[in-house]
Design an enzyme around this catalytic site. Structure first.
Site, mmCIF file in Angstrom:
data_model
loop_
_atom_site.group_PDB
_atom_site.id
_atom_site.type_symbol
_atom_site.label_atom_id
_atom_site.label_comp_id
_atom_site.label_asym_id
_atom_site.label_seq_id
_atom_site.Cartn_x
_atom_site.Cartn_y
_atom_site.Cartn_z
ATOM 1 N N GLN A 184 0.824 -1.215 0.000
ATOM 2 C CA GLN A 184 0.000 0.000 0.000
ATOM 3 C C GLN A 184 0.860 1.268 0.000
ATOM 4 O O GLN A 184 0.647 2.167 -0.805
ATOM 5 C CB GLN A 184 -0.922 0.007 1.226
ATOM 6 C CG GLN A 184 -1.925 1.157 1.190
ATOM 7 C CD GLN A 184 -2.419 1.591 2.561
ATOM 8 O OE1 GLN A 184 -1.936 1.122 3.594
ATOM 9 N NE2 GLN A 184 -3.381 2.483 2.569
ATOM 10 N N ASP A 223 9.839 -6.752 -4.398
ATOM 11 C CA ASP A 223 8.679 -7.261 -3.649
ATOM 12 C C ASP A 223 8.520 -8.731 -3.990
ATOM 13 O O ASP A 223 9.011 -9.197 -5.029
ATOM 14 C CB ASP A 223 7.397 -6.499 -4.035
ATOM 15 C CG ASP A 223 6.308 -6.613 -2.968
ATOM 16 O OD1 ASP A 223 6.057 -5.617 -2.278
ATOM 17 O OD2 ASP A 223 5.721 -7.706 -2.821
ATOM 18 N N ILE A 224 7.792 -9.433 -3.128
ATOM 19 C CA ILE A 224 7.485 -10.830 -3.434
ATOM 20 C C ILE A 224 6.423 -10.897 -4.543
ATOM 21 O O ILE A 224 6.357 -11.852 -5.294
ATOM 22 C CB ILE A 224 7.073 -11.567 -2.140
ATOM 23 C CG1 ILE A 224 7.140 -13.074 -2.315
ATOM 24 C CG2 ILE A 224 5.719 -11.119 -1.637
ATOM 25 C CD1 ILE A 224 7.138 -13.832 -0.991
ATOM 26 N N ASP A 244 11.836 -12.166 -1.970
ATOM 27 C CA ASP A 244 11.219 -12.581 -0.714
ATOM 28 C C ASP A 244 12.230 -12.181 0.365
ATOM 29 O O ASP A 244 13.391 -12.602 0.312
ATOM 30 C CB ASP A 244 11.043 -14.108 -0.781
ATOM 31 C CG ASP A 244 10.571 -14.701 0.537
ATOM 32 O OD1 ASP A 244 10.600 -13.992 1.560
ATOM 33 O OD2 ASP A 244 10.201 -15.885 0.534
ATOM 34 N N TYR A 260 2.060 -8.314 14.962
ATOM 35 C CA TYR A 260 2.516 -7.198 14.122
ATOM 36 C C TYR A 260 3.065 -6.077 15.015
ATOM 37 O O TYR A 260 4.166 -5.562 14.786
ATOM 38 C CB TYR A 260 1.325 -6.704 13.293
ATOM 39 C CG TYR A 260 1.550 -5.422 12.535
ATOM 40 C CD1 TYR A 260 2.380 -5.373 11.427
ATOM 41 C CD2 TYR A 260 0.891 -4.256 12.927
ATOM 42 C CE1 TYR A 260 2.559 -4.188 10.724
ATOM 43 C CE2 TYR A 260 1.061 -3.074 12.225
ATOM 44 C CZ TYR A 260 1.895 -3.040 11.134
ATOM 45 O OH TYR A 260 2.074 -1.876 10.439
ATOM 46 N N LYS A 289 6.843 -4.577 15.346
ATOM 47 C CA LYS A 289 7.176 -3.163 15.115
ATOM 48 C C LYS A 289 7.897 -2.581 16.329
ATOM 49 O O LYS A 289 8.860 -1.830 16.193
ATOM 50 C CB LYS A 289 5.907 -2.353 14.798
ATOM 51 C CG LYS A 289 5.311 -2.673 13.434
ATOM 52 C CD LYS A 289 6.270 -2.328 12.320
ATOM 53 C CE LYS A 289 5.751 -2.651 10.950
ATOM 54 N NZ LYS A 289 6.769 -2.491 9.901
HETATM 55 N N1 SER Z 1 -2.511 0.103 9.268
HETATM 56 C C1 SER Z 1 -1.911 -0.892 10.126
HETATM 57 C C2 SER Z 1 -2.869 -1.946 10.484
HETATM 58 O O1 SER Z 1 -4.034 -1.663 10.555
HETATM 59 C C3 SER Z 1 -1.412 -0.245 11.396
HETATM 60 O O2 SER Z 1 -0.097 0.119 11.203
HETATM 61 O O3 SER Z 1 -2.462 -3.032 10.725
#
Ligand code: SER
Length: 321
Positions: free
Chosen positions: A13, A35-36, A50, A140, A144
């Site tokens: 994105q 990119d993959i 990858d 995730y 981060k």
């Molecule tokens: N836009 C991301 C998500 O919703 C947050 O960093 O996972």
């Protein structure tokens, strides 16, 4: 010296739009997209990569000899929960390898995208300060947060100039996010054209911090171009654009498309959204390198609708309104 840039995760994105912008600034052939998935990247050099294929990554760095690297490849918050080991592997091991190769090859600057997903239930929810307690609620978010700690470590221990932003939910007309919790705020605009209706997976009063794509891209490039002496934070800068609820974004669309309707069917993503914060204090980014957002909700909706009405061949707003 002419900068040469590698973007990892260039078909995603943010990567799609960022790669095109970097090419405008640095020249098409000085920006290598990888990119993959080989889709929707602006015209210019591209390599399938990858991020777990460390040999291929080393070969690409060796051949292209980048001076800057933008590491955007990651699995987002909602999709990440479906396969936590894979998410950790891609988000963390990929990044560690990028750090290692960047040090080895003398890359001068690295960009690491952090996220509002680093915040958690111990974080103050309103006007969240830069240095707040972080206790992320998704893999995730954990990846981060850990990536931020690695960035800070690599800067302090090895002098690697890593720069990072905690992106709010990013909204743009150019590309579609996949697997995030803030994705609803992009889907809703497409649904308005396609169906005149959107069934939202968050509750109507869920406030989340968001940013419009042009602001997100400008913040990234301004941060990367700022003199090193102005960068006081090498983990993740708090970054703010706007905050709104699903109900408010629907109202902003209804201003131009009065027939548009919305319904709410909250799912597991509601819990993720509630673990994040509502608004962010980004005064450190403002004072260190002059950050200032340009878009609020109304201005963003107007711009989104202007671009999407061309794509969907349906006029809802005239260029002069
Ligand atoms: N836009 C991301 C998500 O919703 C947050 O960093 O996972």
């Amino acid at each position: 010296m002419q900068d040469r840039i590698i973007v990892l995760g260039a078909s995603g994105q943010i990567g799609t739009v960022l790669t095109a912008e970097l090419r405008k600034i640095y020249g098409r052939d000085n920006v290598l997209a990888t990119d993959i998935y080989p889709n929707s990247v602006s015209e210019g050099p591209f390599q399938v990569l990858d991020v777990l294929n460390i040999h291929r990554m080393a070969e690409i760095f060796e051949q292209f000899k980048p001076t800057q690297v933008y590491h955007l490849a990651a699995i987002l918050s909602a999709n990440g929960e479906a396969n936590i080991k894979k998410t950790w592997h891609i988000n963390m091991d990929g990044f560690l390898r990028v750090l290692e190769i960047s040090l080895e090859k003398g890359v001068s600057k690295v960009f690491f995208p952090s996220s509002i997903a680093v915040y958690g239930r111990t974080t103050p929810k309103i006007n969240t300060p830069q240095d707040s307690p972080l206790l992320p609620s998704t893999v995730y978010g954990i990846s981060k947060m850990t990536g931020e700690v690695w960035s800070d470590y690599m800067f302090n221990r090895y002098g690697l100039d890593i720069r990072s932003l905690r992106y709010p939910g990013v909204i743009g007309w150019q590309s579609i996010p996949s697997g995030g919790t803030t994705d609803y705020a992009v889907e809703i605009y497409h649904a308005a054209f396609k169906m005149g209706h959107y069934d939202c997976f968050l509750k109507e009063d869920t406030v989340l911090p968001m940013i419009y794509m042009p602001d997100a891209i400008r913040a990234t490039i301004e941060l990367m171009e700022a003199p090193k002496s102005q960068i006081g934070v090498h983990y993740g800068y708090n970054l703010s654009g706007m905050s709104f609820t699903p109900k408010e974004i629907a109202e902003s669309i209804r201003y131009f498309m009065p027939e548009f309707t919305i319904s709410y069917q909250p799912d597991f993503r509601q819990e993720i959204a509630e673990s994040w914060v509502r608004s962010i204090d980004d005064s450190k980014a403002r004072s260190d390198w002059g950050w200032k957002p340009e878009y609020d909700l109304h201005k963003m909706t107007m711009d989104m609708l202007m671009h999407l009405q061309n794509k969907y061949g349906m006029t809802v707003i005239s260029p002069l309104s």
